[in-house]
Motif scaffolding. Structure first.
Motif, PDB file in Angstrom:
ATOM      1  N   GLU A 266      -5.750 -38.270  16.454  1.00 27.78           N
ATOM      2  CA  GLU A 266      -6.002 -37.331  17.550  1.00 27.78           C
ATOM      3  C   GLU A 266      -7.172 -37.807  18.414  1.00 27.78           C
ATOM      4  O   GLU A 266      -7.159 -37.665  19.635  1.00 27.78           O
ATOM      5  CB  GLU A 266      -6.313 -35.947  16.976  1.00 27.78           C
ATOM      6  N   LEU A 267      -8.189 -38.370  17.759  1.00 26.48           N
ATOM      7  CA  LEU A 267      -9.367 -38.870  18.473  1.00 26.48           C
ATOM      8  C   LEU A 267      -9.127 -40.259  19.059  1.00 26.48           C
ATOM      9  O   LEU A 267     -10.031 -40.835  19.663  1.00 26.48           O
ATOM     10  CB  LEU A 267     -10.560 -38.917  17.524  1.00 26.48           C
ATOM     11  N   GLU A 268      -7.908 -40.789  18.870  1.00 33.13           N
ATOM     12  CA  GLU A 268      -7.546 -42.143  19.323  1.00 33.13           C
ATOM     13  C   GLU A 268      -8.497 -43.169  18.736  1.00 33.13           C
ATOM     14  O   GLU A 268      -8.899 -44.139  19.404  1.00 33.13           O
ATOM     15  CB  GLU A 268      -7.515 -42.215  20.851  1.00 33.13           C
ATOM     16  N   ALA A 269      -8.846 -42.948  17.459  1.00 28.92           N
ATOM     17  CA  ALA A 269      -9.788 -43.827  16.782  1.00 28.92           C
ATOM     18  C   ALA A 269      -9.073 -44.661  15.735  1.00 28.92           C
ATOM     19  O   ALA A 269      -8.504 -44.104  14.787  1.00 28.92           O
ATOM     20  CB  ALA A 269     -10.881 -42.995  16.111  1.00 28.92           C
ATOM     21  N   PRO A 270      -9.071 -45.975  15.852  1.00 27.39           N
ATOM     22  CA  PRO A 270      -8.574 -46.797  14.747  1.00 27.39           C
ATOM     23  C   PRO A 270      -9.451 -46.568  13.526  1.00 27.39           C
ATOM     24  O   PRO A 270     -10.669 -46.420  13.645  1.00 27.39           O
ATOM     25  CB  PRO A 270      -8.704 -48.230  15.279  1.00 27.39           C
ATOM     26  N   ALA A 271      -8.846 -46.491  12.330  1.00 26.62           N
ATOM     27  CA  ALA A 271      -9.609 -46.055  11.169  1.00 26.62           C
ATOM     28  C   ALA A 271      -9.245 -46.836   9.918  1.00 26.62           C
ATOM     29  O   ALA A 271      -8.110 -47.286   9.753  1.00 26.62           O
ATOM     30  CB  ALA A 271      -9.368 -44.560  10.928  1.00 26.62           C
ATOM     31  N   LEU A 272     -10.234 -46.984   9.034  1.00 24.69           N
ATOM     32  CA  LEU A 272     -10.070 -47.606   7.732  1.00 24.69           C
ATOM     33  C   LEU A 272     -10.437 -46.585   6.661  1.00 24.69           C
ATOM     34  O   LEU A 272     -11.502 -45.961   6.724  1.00 24.69           O
ATOM     35  CB  LEU A 272     -10.981 -48.832   7.603  1.00 24.69           C
ATOM     36  N   PHE A 273      -9.561 -46.402   5.659  1.00 25.31           N
ATOM     37  CA  PHE A 273      -9.825 -45.533   4.521  1.00 25.31           C
ATOM     38  C   PHE A 273     -10.110 -46.391   3.289  1.00 25.31           C
ATOM     39  O   PHE A 273      -9.314 -47.260   2.935  1.00 25.31           O
ATOM     40  CB  PHE A 273      -8.625 -44.627   4.240  1.00 25.31           C
ATOM     41  N   LYS A 274     -11.245 -46.118   2.627  1.00 27.25           N
ATOM     42  CA  LYS A 274     -11.603 -46.799   1.393  1.00 27.25           C
ATOM     43  C   LYS A 274     -11.567 -45.758   0.278  1.00 27.25           C
ATOM     44  O   LYS A 274     -12.303 -44.763   0.332  1.00 27.25           O
ATOM     45  CB  LYS A 274     -12.998 -47.427   1.517  1.00 27.25           C
ATOM     46  N   ILE A 275     -10.723 -45.988  -0.721  1.00 27.53           N
ATOM     47  CA  ILE A 275     -10.461 -45.002  -1.753  1.00 27.53           C
ATOM     48  C   ILE A 275     -11.253 -45.309  -3.018  1.00 27.53           C
ATOM     49  O   ILE A 275     -11.179 -46.414  -3.561  1.00 27.53           O
ATOM     50  CB  ILE A 275      -8.955 -44.944  -2.095  1.00 27.53           C
ATOM     51  N   MET A 276     -12.011 -44.296  -3.499  1.00 24.76           N
ATOM     52  CA  MET A 276     -12.758 -44.404  -4.753  1.00 24.76           C
ATOM     53  C   MET A 276     -11.952 -43.727  -5.863  1.00 24.76           C
ATOM     54  O   MET A 276     -11.325 -42.690  -5.616  1.00 24.76           O
ATOM     55  CB  MET A 276     -14.117 -43.703  -4.631  1.00 24.76           C
ATOM     56  N   PRO A 277     -11.965 -44.254  -7.082  1.00 23.49           N
ATOM     57  CA  PRO A 277     -11.237 -43.578  -8.168  1.00 23.49           C
ATOM     58  C   PRO A 277     -11.821 -42.204  -8.472  1.00 23.49           C
ATOM     59  O   PRO A 277     -11.120 -41.290  -8.894  1.00 23.49           O
ATOM     60  CB  PRO A 277     -11.387 -44.533  -9.352  1.00 23.49           C
ATOM     61  N   GLU A 278     -13.131 -42.061  -8.272  1.00 27.01           N
ATOM     62  CA  GLU A 278     -13.797 -40.771  -8.454  1.00 27.01           C
ATOM     63  C   GLU A 278     -15.046 -40.747  -7.596  1.00 27.01           C
ATOM     64  O   GLU A 278     -15.457 -41.767  -7.026  1.00 27.01           O
ATOM     65  CB  GLU A 278     -14.168 -40.555  -9.928  1.00 27.01           C
ATOM     66  N   MET A 279     -15.668 -39.573  -7.459  1.00 21.58           N
ATOM     67  CA  MET A 279     -16.861 -39.442  -6.628  1.00 21.58           C
ATOM     68  C   MET A 279     -18.011 -40.276  -7.185  1.00 21.58           C
ATOM     69  O   MET A 279     -18.278 -40.245  -8.384  1.00 21.58           O
ATOM     70  CB  MET A 279     -17.285 -37.975  -6.544  1.00 21.58           C
ATOM     71  N   SER A 280     -18.672 -41.018  -6.312  1.00 22.15           N
ATOM     72  CA  SER A 280     -19.823 -41.808  -6.746  1.00 22.15           C
ATOM     73  C   SER A 280     -21.140 -41.169  -6.325  1.00 22.15           C
ATOM     74  O   SER A 280     -22.192 -41.498  -6.871  1.00 22.15           O
ATOM     75  CB  SER A 280     -19.739 -43.221  -6.152  1.00 22.15           C
ATOM     76  N   HIS A 281     -21.094 -40.251  -5.350  1.00 21.74           N
ATOM     77  CA  HIS A 281     -22.276 -39.521  -4.906  1.00 21.74           C
ATOM     78  C   HIS A 281     -21.931 -38.036  -4.887  1.00 21.74           C
ATOM     79  O   HIS A 281     -21.099 -37.579  -5.658  1.00 21.74           O
ATOM     80  CB  HIS A 281     -22.733 -40.019  -3.536  1.00 21.74           C
ATOM     81  N   TYR A 282     -22.554 -37.293  -4.014  1.00 18.77           N
ATOM     82  CA  TYR A 282     -22.314 -35.848  -3.931  1.00 18.77           C
ATOM     83  C   TYR A 282     -21.093 -35.504  -3.087  1.00 18.77           C
ATOM     84  O   TYR A 282     -20.632 -34.368  -3.093  1.00 18.77           O
ATOM     85  CB  TYR A 282     -23.546 -35.145  -3.346  1.00 18.77           C
ATOM     86  N   TYR A 283     -20.574 -36.459  -2.315  1.00 16.00           N
ATOM     87  CA  TYR A 283     -19.497 -36.142  -1.383  1.00 16.00           C
ATOM     88  C   TYR A 283     -18.131 -36.558  -1.941  1.00 16.00           C
ATOM     89  O   TYR A 283     -17.981 -37.595  -2.572  1.00 16.00           O
ATOM     90  CB  TYR A 283     -19.730 -36.810  -0.020  1.00 16.00           C
ATOM     91  N   ALA A 284     -17.143 -35.699  -1.667  1.00 15.67           N
ATOM     92  CA  ALA A 284     -15.763 -36.040  -2.015  1.00 15.67           C
ATOM     93  C   ALA A 284     -15.183 -36.975  -0.970  1.00 15.67           C
ATOM     94  O   ALA A 284     -14.329 -37.813  -1.273  1.00 15.67           O
ATOM     95  CB  ALA A 284     -14.917 -34.780  -2.122  1.00 15.67           C
ATOM     96  N   PHE A 285     -15.645 -36.830   0.274  1.00 14.10           N
ATOM     97  CA  PHE A 285     -15.266 -37.772   1.328  1.00 14.10           C
ATOM     98  C   PHE A 285     -16.278 -37.691   2.459  1.00 14.10           C
ATOM     99  O   PHE A 285     -17.022 -36.712   2.585  1.00 14.10           O
ATOM    100  CB  PHE A 285     -13.840 -37.527   1.842  1.00 14.10           C
ATOM    101  N   LYS A 286     -16.317 -38.724   3.242  1.00 15.71           N
ATOM    102  CA  LYS A 286     -17.168 -38.752   4.432  1.00 15.71           C
ATOM    103  C   LYS A 286     -16.542 -39.679   5.453  1.00 15.71           C
ATOM    104  O   LYS A 286     -15.758 -40.578   5.123  1.00 15.71           O
ATOM    105  CB  LYS A 286     -18.578 -39.236   4.096  1.00 15.71           C
ATOM    106  N   ASN A 287     -16.877 -39.442   6.719  1.00 20.42           N
ATOM    107  CA  ASN A 287     -16.532 -40.414   7.754  1.00 20.42           C
ATOM    108  C   ASN A 287     -17.803 -41.056   8.290  1.00 20.42           C
ATOM    109  O   ASN A 287     -18.901 -40.494   8.174  1.00 20.42           O
ATOM    110  CB  ASN A 287     -15.696 -39.788   8.881  1.00 20.42           C
ATOM    111  N   GLU A 288     -17.641 -42.233   8.811  1.00 15.62           N
ATOM    112  CA  GLU A 288     -18.740 -42.960   9.442  1.00 15.62           C
ATOM    113  C   GLU A 288     -18.238 -43.506  10.773  1.00 15.62           C
ATOM    114  O   GLU A 288     -17.247 -44.243  10.809  1.00 15.62           O
ATOM    115  CB  GLU A 288     -19.214 -44.115   8.559  1.00 15.62           C
ATOM    116  N   PHE A 289     -18.900 -43.134  11.846  1.00 14.89           N
ATOM    117  CA  PHE A 289     -18.564 -43.654  13.161  1.00 14.89           C
ATOM    118  C   PHE A 289     -19.282 -44.997  13.307  1.00 14.89           C
ATOM    119  O   PHE A 289     -20.506 -45.045  13.397  1.00 14.89           O
ATOM    120  CB  PHE A 289     -18.998 -42.680  14.253  1.00 14.89           C
ATOM    121  N   GLN A 290     -18.504 -46.059  13.302  1.00 14.13           N
ATOM    122  CA  GLN A 290     -19.054 -47.413  13.256  1.00 14.13           C
ATOM    123  C   GLN A 290     -18.942 -48.074  14.628  1.00 14.13           C
ATOM    124  O   GLN A 290     -17.841 -48.333  15.125  1.00 14.13           O
ATOM    125  CB  GLN A 290     -18.294 -48.251  12.226  1.00 14.13           C
ATOM    126  N   ALA A 291     -20.089 -48.313  15.258  1.00 13.99           N
ATOM    127  CA  ALA A 291     -20.105 -49.037  16.532  1.00 13.99           C
ATOM    128  C   ALA A 291     -19.961 -50.528  16.255  1.00 13.99           C
ATOM    129  O   ALA A 291     -20.612 -51.071  15.359  1.00 13.99           O
ATOM    130  CB  ALA A 291     -21.411 -48.765  17.279  1.00 13.99           C
TER     131      ALA A 291
END
Length: 483
Positions: A266-291
């Motif tokens: 929807e944002l017309e943003a090409p995207a990469l998903f990196k999948i963790m087997p389980e949570m490594s920090h406090y977040y279940a998921f996050k996005n990062e806007f990478q310039a």
């Protein structure tokens, strides 16, 4: 070439018109999307190669990283030989940009509905719950010993914001609880990791949190902030030259993966998903806007994170309709401009990209330390040039005056070296007709207009954006040399 795993087990990509597709090896670049000779596809390819540890073979030829050259050349930010690496000094012109960027972040947070706060920077080492949170970033601990036991400089606002949030009394009708802090942060990065404005040991972060009453409310806040930050990346920080990176635990990917891929498209943003087997920090998921920078590397700017741990860990919650205190199931973490330093890095690198595409390098008008330079042809026109600058500054336009003893040609050359957006030249004719001859850097044109017309032009281009005054004397003869 197989995908580099590390803590991630699977990788997927998506782009406008492309459904989620798993990455197994570099055969993905045979997809028609990557055969397009445009920067968007090339940027996603560069980002995937950077993240998966593959040697870059992008069709787009990248140049050199330029932000360090630009920040020192224009007396914005510089290294400090009496401090340690990763701690920068800011010159007056850089302070203008810092203040404008932080005000932009503050305005965005207030518009979102957050209240602002300020917490200490030092955390006592005997705080057990905070210690658990700090432990998730243990390798970056910045220790301080003031003779009263070891303490830690905060890596973000979280370790002190959360104890604050747990003491706030709020009802279900007042949720979500949104707060903002412009936070000085410290991370004890390794020497080899510290790099210009990309990765630092001291930086200023725009930190935002929303404690949510339920999952639906959290989804609303998450998507709202993600859309806001996409606009920020397009309009201010990266001119659309960015990609969206996702880190997500497998369970969350199974539940939210397609929804997050859809928002990326929807944002017309090409995207990469990196999948963790389980949570490594406090977040279940996050996005990062990478310039994507001029050399094809990437720098994280904005981010939005889905935290499912800290609501219960710190008992951050609200009083429900039955009068019972309930822990928040989700806390949204976000940062609009990321850090001021990375935001400025992104802006300077995009100026470098413009330059490689044949455009004159220039600061965004609202961020330019000087927006207008008034240059008299001779000393006789100096009073008129001073009046022009006086009127502009009174109307919230940063203007200075070339009053040094130099030729007109040299004065114009110096203004161009500083990337001054508008050079206002005044001679006998302009003084007599109360007009201004303008050299416009944005498109290379020259024209004559009145001071009111020039003000109107600048106001139109900076509408809705923050303003701060000049950080140096308006007469150039009164300015010191910093090097």
């Amino acid at each position: 070439m197989e995908a580099k795993k590390g803590k991630f087990t699977h990788f997927y990509w998506t782009a406008p018109g492309i459904q989620l597709e798993e990455i197994v090896d570099d055969s993905i670049f045979k997809n028609d999307y990557f055969k397009q000779r445009n920067r968007s596809a090339a940027n996603l390819q560069a980002f995937i190669r950077n993240e998966l540890g593959w040697k870059s073979e992008s069709e787009l030829t990248y140049g050199e990283s330029k932000h360090v050259e630009f920040m020192t050349k224009h007396d914005l930010v510089d290294y400090c030989d009496v401090s340690e690496k990763g701690h920068m000094k800011w010159y007056p012109k850089g302070i203008v940009m810092m203040q404008l960027l932080t005000q932009y972040a503050r305005d965005l947070a207030h518009d979102w509905g957050a209240f602002e706060m300020m917490n200490p920077m030092l955390i006592r080492g005997d705080q057990n719950e905070i210690g658990k949170l700090m432990g998730e970033f243990h390798e970056r601990d910045y220790k301080v010993d003031g003779g009263r036991g070891v303490g830690f400089l905060r890596y973000a606002s979280d370790p002190l914001a959360f104890p604050f949030m747990q003491k706030v009394h709020i009802s279900h009708n007042q949720m979500p609880l949104r707060l903002y802090e412009q936070a000085n942060c410290f991370r004890n990065e390794q020497d080899g990791e510290v790099s210009g404005l990309k990765r630092m040991r001291w930086f200023i972060m725009s930190d935002m949190h929303a404690a949510c009453a339920n999952e639906d409310q959290a989804v609303t806040e998450y998507m709202k902030l993600t859309r806001k930050f996409a606009g920020l990346m397009n309009d201010v920080l990266a001119k659309g030259r960015w990609v969206l990176g996702w880190e997500i635990a497998q369970q969350a990917f199974d539940e939210y993966g397609e929804q997050l891929a859809q928002i990326s498209r929807e944002l017309e943003a090409p995207a990469l998903f990196k999948i963790m087997p389980e949570m490594s920090h406090y977040y279940a998921f996050k996005n990062e806007f990478q310039a994507i920078t001029n050399d094809g590397s990437n720098v994280q700017v904005s981010t939005v994170q889905w935290d499912v741990k800290n609501g219960s860990r710190f008992h951050i919650g609200y009083t429900n309709s039955e009068g019972v205190k309930v822990d928040c199931p989700v806390i949204i973490h976000a940062s609009s401009i990321g850090s001021v330093e990375r935001a400025l890095c992104s802006i300077l690198e995009n100026i470098a990209i413009d330059q490689t595409e044949g455009k004159l390098p220039e600061f965004p008008l609202w961020l330019a330390p000087t927006q207008v330079r008034a240059i008299p042809v001779t000393g006789k026109q100096l009073p008129y040039a001073e009046n022009i600058a006086r009127i502009l500054n009174r109307n919230n336009i940063r203007a200075d005056i070339e009053d040094r003893n130099s030729t007109l040609g040299k004065s114009i050359l110096n203004a161009n070296k500083e990337w001054i957006p508008y050079i206002a030249i005044v001679g006998e004719k302009e003084t007599a007709t109360e007009s201004i001859s303008v050299n416009d850097r944005s498109d290379g044109t020259k024209y004559t207009l009145t001071i009111d017309q020039l003000m109107s032009k600048i106001k139109d281009r900076t509408k809705g954006l923050p303003y701060v005054p000049l950080s140096l004397p308006d007469h150039l003869s009164m300015r010191p040399l910093f090097k």
